[in-house]
Design a protein around this motif. Structure first.
Motif, PDB file in Angstrom:
ATOM      1  N   ARG A 202      25.602  10.643   1.301  1.00 31.69           N
ATOM      2  CA  ARG A 202      26.243   9.709   2.242  1.00 31.69           C
ATOM      3  C   ARG A 202      27.490  10.366   2.821  1.00 31.69           C
ATOM      4  NH1 ARG A 202      24.014   4.432   1.242  1.00 31.69           N
ATOM      5  NH2 ARG A 202      21.983   4.940   0.339  1.00 31.69           N
ATOM      6  N   ILE A 203      27.870   9.873   3.998  1.00 34.49           N
ATOM      7  CA  ILE A 203      29.031  10.450   4.691  1.00 34.49           C
ATOM      8  C   ILE A 203      30.006   9.348   5.082  1.00 34.49           C
ATOM      9  CG2 ILE A 203      27.855  10.365   6.939  1.00 34.49           C
ATOM     10  CD1 ILE A 203      29.290  13.036   7.579  1.00 34.49           C
ATOM     11  N   GLU A 204      31.281   9.687   5.084  1.00 33.99           N
ATOM     12  CA  GLU A 204      32.324   8.741   5.493  1.00 33.99           C
ATOM     13  C   GLU A 204      32.836   9.117   6.888  1.00 33.99           C
ATOM     14  OE1 GLU A 204      35.197   8.083   2.266  1.00 33.99           O
ATOM     15  OE2 GLU A 204      33.594   8.643   0.899  1.00 33.99           O
ATOM     16  N   PRO A 205      33.582   8.230   7.527  1.00 34.83           N
ATOM     17  CA  PRO A 205      34.025   8.499   8.903  1.00 34.83           C
ATOM     18  C   PRO A 205      34.844   9.796   8.997  1.00 34.83           C
ATOM     19  CG  PRO A 205      34.477   6.224   8.317  1.00 34.83           C
ATOM     20  CD  PRO A 205      34.046   6.916   7.064  1.00 34.83           C
ATOM     21  N   SER A 218      31.331   6.962  -0.423  1.00 33.42           N
ATOM     22  CA  SER A 218      30.079   7.703  -0.187  1.00 33.42           C
ATOM     23  C   SER A 218      29.474   8.180  -1.505  1.00 33.42           C
ATOM     24  CB  SER A 218      30.317   8.884   0.768  1.00 33.42           C
ATOM     25  OG  SER A 218      31.325   9.734   0.272  1.00 33.42           O
ATOM     26  N   THR A 219      30.349   8.554  -2.465  1.00 32.30           N
ATOM     27  CA  THR A 219      29.834   8.949  -3.779  1.00 32.30           C
ATOM     28  C   THR A 219      29.254   7.745  -4.517  1.00 32.30           C
ATOM     29  OG1 THR A 219      31.492  10.693  -3.909  1.00 32.30           O
ATOM     30  CG2 THR A 219      30.426  10.075  -5.965  1.00 32.30           C
ATOM     31  N   THR A 293      29.880  18.216  -2.717  1.00 35.51           N
ATOM     32  CA  THR A 293      30.670  17.619  -1.643  1.00 35.51           C
ATOM     33  C   THR A 293      30.859  18.606  -0.510  1.00 35.51           C
ATOM     34  OG1 THR A 293      32.656  16.310  -1.159  1.00 35.51           O
ATOM     35  CG2 THR A 293      32.964  18.272  -2.517  1.00 35.51           C
ATOM     36  N   SER A 294      31.172  18.070   0.650  1.00 38.16           N
ATOM     37  CA  SER A 294      31.406  18.886   1.834  1.00 38.16           C
ATOM     38  C   SER A 294      32.368  18.113   2.724  1.00 38.16           C
ATOM     39  CB  SER A 294      30.054  19.119   2.545  1.00 38.16           C
ATOM     40  OG  SER A 294      30.124  20.198   3.439  1.00 38.16           O
ATOM     41  N   LEU A 298      36.596  15.060   0.247  1.00 38.17           N
ATOM     42  CA  LEU A 298      35.353  14.438  -0.234  1.00 38.17           C
ATOM     43  C   LEU A 298      34.701  13.565   0.845  1.00 38.17           C
ATOM     44  CD1 LEU A 298      36.598  13.244  -3.780  1.00 38.17           C
ATOM     45  CD2 LEU A 298      35.312  15.330  -3.278  1.00 38.17           C
ATOM     46  N   GLN A 299      34.612  14.056   2.065  1.00 33.29           N
ATOM     47  CA  GLN A 299      34.049  13.224   3.135  1.00 33.29           C
ATOM     48  C   GLN A 299      32.555  12.954   2.933  1.00 33.29           C
ATOM     49  OE1 GLN A 299      33.743  14.919   7.014  1.00 33.29           O
ATOM     50  NE2 GLN A 299      33.335  12.955   7.998  1.00 33.29           N
ATOM     51  N   GLN A 300      31.823  14.001   2.535  1.00 38.32           N
ATOM     52  CA  GLN A 300      30.379  13.852   2.351  1.00 38.32           C
ATOM     53  C   GLN A 300      30.052  14.155   0.900  1.00 38.32           C
ATOM     54  OE1 GLN A 300      28.637  16.492   5.444  1.00 38.32           O
ATOM     55  NE2 GLN A 300      30.759  16.507   6.118  1.00 38.32           N
TER      56      GLN A 300
END
Lengths: 311, 160
Positions: A202-205, A218-219, A293-294, A298-300
């Protein structure tokens, strides 16, 4: 699996190999990658011709020239032509693509690899180019500076007790290769397949200002969908030490053994999946969480759950 | 009402310390000595020039090195009639298969009338003076005709 449709075909990690060094002085990406790919394939007696799908994760921005990931195919041998793909992300996200491609009948094996030599550039600055190109990237906020914002927000929240000091961004060169196989093919190739019981990302803005950097929704979402609850061990991808606190909370890891590592950028996440598979194969864990993460702060996030027993 | 913003300039600059790799470094160092190094694939036996340390078709390391003669055959070419900085028009660029190599490389062809250049023409490397050499392919200024009879079509038909 909860939260997402179950995989139609069981997929297992059957082999892996990796290499890491603070700074690779002489070899280029292909020369560094080639023996690692050969080792991963060789451990299960495969050659590139036996592989149904090949996918890599890397960033051309680290190498400094366009389509560098295409040149890396020299390390696998793309003749006769192979079915191949690439993500400009950590190799863990390439593995996610491979798991999905392996749901197709007729494709039973996959090779996933990741590589990077960030020691040759300015990784703190390079990572600024993954930010919003109009309002944020032109300010060149370095990766460590953004991580510091997150650490400070955690201190200010008072929820975490002692928040670790922020070390310099971890810089290392390296690569990792992972071989996947489905069902009976996996059982043929190894006595100790690490079955992927669930996987989700999952990804965050992209805008840091709209995120609460002290949590990782997202986690949480990826962990729920992958079925992370009840794991007895976790291999976490932690670029900066304070992030382990956020991840432990998001994944509810109380009671689980936790192994955290940063690893080379673009490589560290896939290495965590390989390390979790090694833990399963060695009997160190019954149900293992592997996390990658990427992106900034920790956005994605990707969460996979591995077990030694197929569903 | 103010003018709408139509353009923003956001300059991007990153510095890299480039390392060409083990195979390419040996190739570039050999060029300083006026030698062209190729590498042979242990599996399919193809000879790569420039060598990259791996056979892109077989995915294996190419450890065996060999020195190529610096002579070759024109496999295909182009006459450019628009000048480019440093080059007066017309000039000829050609894909040349060096003797012993299994891939072609692009070089200029000079010391002859562009109209004389043809497929199968035999050519040789013209090097910059020894004192001026650096570790790059610029050490080969251009190729020129050797005057040998044209190569047989079968020797370069796969490279046209």
């Amino acid at each position: 699996m909860s939260g997402q449709a179950a995989l139609r075909r069981d997929v297992a990690i059957v082999s892996w190999a990796s290499f890491e060094t603070p700074s690779e002085p002489a070899r280029n990406e292909v020369e560094m990658l080639l023996p690692v790919v050969q080792e991963a394939l060789g451990k299960v007696g495969l050659t590139q011709q036996d592989i149904g799908f090949t996918v890599s994760g890397s960033s051309d921005y680290l190498q400094g020239f366009p389509f560098a990931f295409v040149g890396a195919l020299d390390a696998v041998g793309a003749w006769p032509p192979i079915r191949e793909s690439h993500v400009e992300m950590d190799g863990a996200f390439a593995l996610y693509e491979a798991v999905n491609v392996l749901q197709e009948e007729g494709i039973d094996t996959a090779l996933v690899y990741a590589f990077a030599r960030p020691s040759r550039g300015e990784v703190d600055r390079t990572l600024a180019l993954q930010l919003d190109p109009y309002y944020v990237a032109p300010l060149w906020p370095d990766a460590r500076g953004l991580a510091a914002l997150q650490a400070q927000a955690m201190k200010d929240s008072g929820r975490f007790g002692d928040v670790p000091d922020l070390p310099p961004t971890y810089v290392a060169d390296g690569c990792v290769a992972v071989v996947l196989a489905v069902g009976d093919r996996a059982r043929e190739l190894t006595k100790t397949p690490a079955w992927i019981r669930g996987i989700d990302h999952r990804i965050e803005p992209p805008s840091l200002g709209v995120r609460d950097l002290t949590t990782s929704p997202s986690t949480i979402a990826a962990g729920d969908a992958a079925g992370a609850a009840g794991a007895d061990a976790a291999w976490l991808h932690v670029p900066y030490p304070h992030q382990e606190l956020v991840l432990r909370e998001a994944l509810g890891l109380s009671g689980a053994t936790v192994d955290s590592a940063a690893g080379p950028v673009m490589v560290g996440g896939l290495e965590r999946l390989a390390a979790a598979a090694a833990g399963i194969a060695a009997g160190k864990a019954r149900r293992a969480v592997a996390h990658a993460t990427s992106g900034p702060c920790l956005q994605q996030n990707l969460v996979a759950v591995l077990e030694g027993v197929a569903q | 009402m103010s003018e709408p913003v139509t353009i923003v300039e956001t300059p991007i600059k990153l510095d890299f310390s480039y390392t060409p790799g083990v195979a390419s470094s040996r190739f570039l160092r050999s060029l300083e000595k006026g030698k062209i190094v190729g590498q042979r694939c242990p599996k399919c036996k193809k000879v790569y020039m420039p060598p990259r340390g791996a056979c892109s078709m077989c995915g294996v390391a190419t450890d065996e090195e060999l020195i190529l003669s610096g002579k070759g055959t024109v496999c295909t070419f182009c006459v450019t009639r628009i000048p480019t900085p440093g080059l007066d028009a017309p000039y000829v660029s050609a894909w040349i298969r060096l003797d012993g190599a299994d891939i072609t490389s692009m070089f200029l062809i000079q010391e002859c009338d562009p109209e004389e250049v043809r497929l199968g023409m035999r050519v040789e490397a013209v090097w910059v003076d020894e004192a001026d050499r650096e570790p790059n392919l610029g050490n080969i200024k251009y190729f020129r005709p050797t005057g040998e009879p044209d190569a047989d079509y079968d020797t370069y038909k796969d490279y046209v």
